[in-house]
Write a protein that holds these residues in place. Structure first.
Motif, PDB file in Angstrom:
ATOM      1  N   ARG A 172       0.841  -1.190   0.000  1.00 58.80           N
ATOM      2  CA  ARG A 172       0.000   0.000   0.000  1.00 58.80           C
ATOM      3  C   ARG A 172       0.878   1.243   0.000  1.00 58.80           C
ATOM      4  O   ARG A 172       1.939   1.251   0.606  1.00 58.80           O
ATOM      5  CB  ARG A 172      -0.912   0.017   1.221  1.00 58.80           C
ATOM      6  N   VAL A 173       0.410   2.271  -0.689  1.00 63.32           N
ATOM      7  CA  VAL A 173       1.103   3.559  -0.698  1.00 63.32           C
ATOM      8  C   VAL A 173       0.089   4.667  -0.425  1.00 63.32           C
ATOM      9  O   VAL A 173      -1.110   4.496  -0.631  1.00 63.32           O
ATOM     10  CB  VAL A 173       1.822   3.827  -2.049  1.00 63.32           C
ATOM     11  N   ILE A 174       0.608   5.779   0.027  1.00 64.05           N
ATOM     12  CA  ILE A 174      -0.243   6.944   0.261  1.00 64.05           C
ATOM     13  C   ILE A 174       0.021   7.928  -0.863  1.00 64.05           C
ATOM     14  O   ILE A 174       1.158   8.313  -1.116  1.00 64.05           O
ATOM     15  CB  ILE A 174       0.068   7.587   1.630  1.00 64.05           C
ATOM     16  N   LYS A 202      -4.663   9.601  -0.006  1.00 62.51           N
ATOM     17  CA  LYS A 202      -5.479   8.410  -0.208  1.00 62.51           C
ATOM     18  C   LYS A 202      -4.570   7.182  -0.187  1.00 62.51           C
ATOM     19  O   LYS A 202      -3.488   7.187  -0.782  1.00 62.51           O
ATOM     20  CB  LYS A 202      -6.200   8.520  -1.560  1.00 62.51           C
ATOM     21  N   VAL A 203      -4.988   6.129   0.511  1.00 55.77           N
ATOM     22  CA  VAL A 203      -4.213   4.893   0.559  1.00 55.77           C
ATOM     23  C   VAL A 203      -4.689   3.982  -0.569  1.00 55.77           C
ATOM     24  O   VAL A 203      -5.876   3.702  -0.688  1.00 55.77           O
ATOM     25  CB  VAL A 203      -4.376   4.180   1.923  1.00 55.77           C
ATOM     26  N   ILE A 204      -3.740   3.544  -1.398  1.00 57.94           N
ATOM     27  CA  ILE A 204      -4.078   2.631  -2.488  1.00 57.94           C
ATOM     28  C   ILE A 204      -3.203   1.384  -2.406  1.00 57.94           C
ATOM     29  O   ILE A 204      -2.099   1.420  -1.861  1.00 57.94           O
ATOM     30  CB  ILE A 204      -3.937   3.290  -3.880  1.00 57.94           C
ATOM     31  N   LYS A 240      -8.384  -5.415  -4.162  1.00 55.16           N
ATOM     32  CA  LYS A 240      -7.807  -5.842  -2.895  1.00 55.16           C
ATOM     33  C   LYS A 240      -8.285  -4.961  -1.756  1.00 55.16           C
ATOM     34  O   LYS A 240      -8.072  -3.763  -1.776  1.00 55.16           O
ATOM     35  CB  LYS A 240      -6.284  -5.775  -3.004  1.00 55.16           C
ATOM     36  N   GLU A 241      -8.922  -5.581  -0.757  1.00 52.86           N
ATOM     37  CA  GLU A 241      -9.449  -4.819   0.365  1.00 52.86           C
ATOM     38  C   GLU A 241      -8.704  -5.076   1.665  1.00 52.86           C
ATOM     39  O   GLU A 241      -8.842  -4.334   2.611  1.00 52.86           O
ATOM     40  CB  GLU A 241     -10.938  -5.142   0.559  1.00 52.86           C
ATOM     41  N   ILE A 284     -11.591 -12.959   7.598  1.00 53.44           N
ATOM     42  CA  ILE A 284     -11.718 -12.852   6.148  1.00 53.44           C
ATOM     43  C   ILE A 284     -11.681 -11.389   5.720  1.00 53.44           C
ATOM     44  O   ILE A 284     -10.970 -11.013   4.782  1.00 53.44           O
ATOM     45  CB  ILE A 284     -13.013 -13.550   5.659  1.00 53.44           C
ATOM     46  N   LYS A 285     -12.415 -10.553   6.429  1.00 57.68           N
ATOM     47  CA  LYS A 285     -12.485  -9.119   6.093  1.00 57.68           C
ATOM     48  C   LYS A 285     -11.109  -8.455   6.183  1.00 57.68           C
ATOM     49  O   LYS A 285     -10.770  -7.603   5.377  1.00 57.68           O
ATOM     50  CB  LYS A 285     -13.462  -8.426   7.042  1.00 57.68           C
ATOM     51  N   HIS A 286     -10.308  -8.873   7.153  1.00 61.96           N
ATOM     52  CA  HIS A 286      -9.005  -8.259   7.358  1.00 61.96           C
ATOM     53  C   HIS A 286      -7.861  -9.046   6.732  1.00 61.96           C
ATOM     54  O   HIS A 286      -6.695  -8.726   6.946  1.00 61.96           O
ATOM     55  CB  HIS A 286      -8.758  -8.072   8.855  1.00 61.96           C
TER      56      HIS A 286
END
Length: 160
Positions: free
Chosen positions: A22-24, A29-31, A62-63, A155-157
């Motif tokens: 992940r990058v800011i 915004k984090v992507i 990707k979440e 699962i969510k995390h």
């Protein structure tokens, strides 16, 4: 690094190295991005001519926060659409996941597979009491109140 140390520079061009992170952005915004690289060798056996790679925004795909690093052999015949990775490692940068022990993570994976506590105990060669203690500790560590919530949370995390 151990993989790279065990191979000559000439062999590097046979592999693709892929990982996500992940990058800011400038607007805070984090992507999530995917980076894939490979190497090309010069005519000299001890030098690399170039490293070619790409970055792709995968935020819509990707979440979770887990980082997956893979090394894959490149199929130059293009006969196979997907070769299994030679090396794969998963990291959980969110400190919440670091609190689960290796054994708790194994128990959690077994729960996800639908195994009962007795089946998990038999599979992992531990007592039923040990499995129940791991379940209780995971609920406390993840601040969930039952197995369904624990599975949903994991699962969510991206824990499993």
């Amino acid at each position: 690094m151990g993989f790279l140390k065990g191979h000559s520079l000439a062999a590097f061009q046979e592999y693709a190295f892929t990982f996500n992170y992940r990058v800011i952005t400038k607007d805070k915004k984090v992507i999530s991005v995917l980076q894939r690289s490979t190497f090309f060798q010069d005519s000299s056996p001890n030098s690399v001519l170039a490293s070619i790679g790409f970055l792709m925004d995968i935020s819509n795909l990707k979440e979770d926060t887990k980082i997956i690093f893979t090394i894959e052999k490149i199929d130059k015949s293009y006969e196979s659409h997907s070769l299994p990775p030679i090396y794969k490692s998963t990291f959980y940068p969110d400190k919440t996941y670091d609190v689960l022990s290796r054994r708790e993570a194994e128990v959690l994976q077994c729960i996800h597979e639908g195994l009962s506590s007795k089946q998990i105990a038999d599979k992992l060669f531990v007592s039923l009491n040990t499995v129940n203690n791991h379940r209780k500790n995971m609920l406390l560590k993840t601040k969930t109140s039952n197995t369904a919530e624990l599975l949903n949370y994991s699962i969510k995390h991206g824990v499993i």
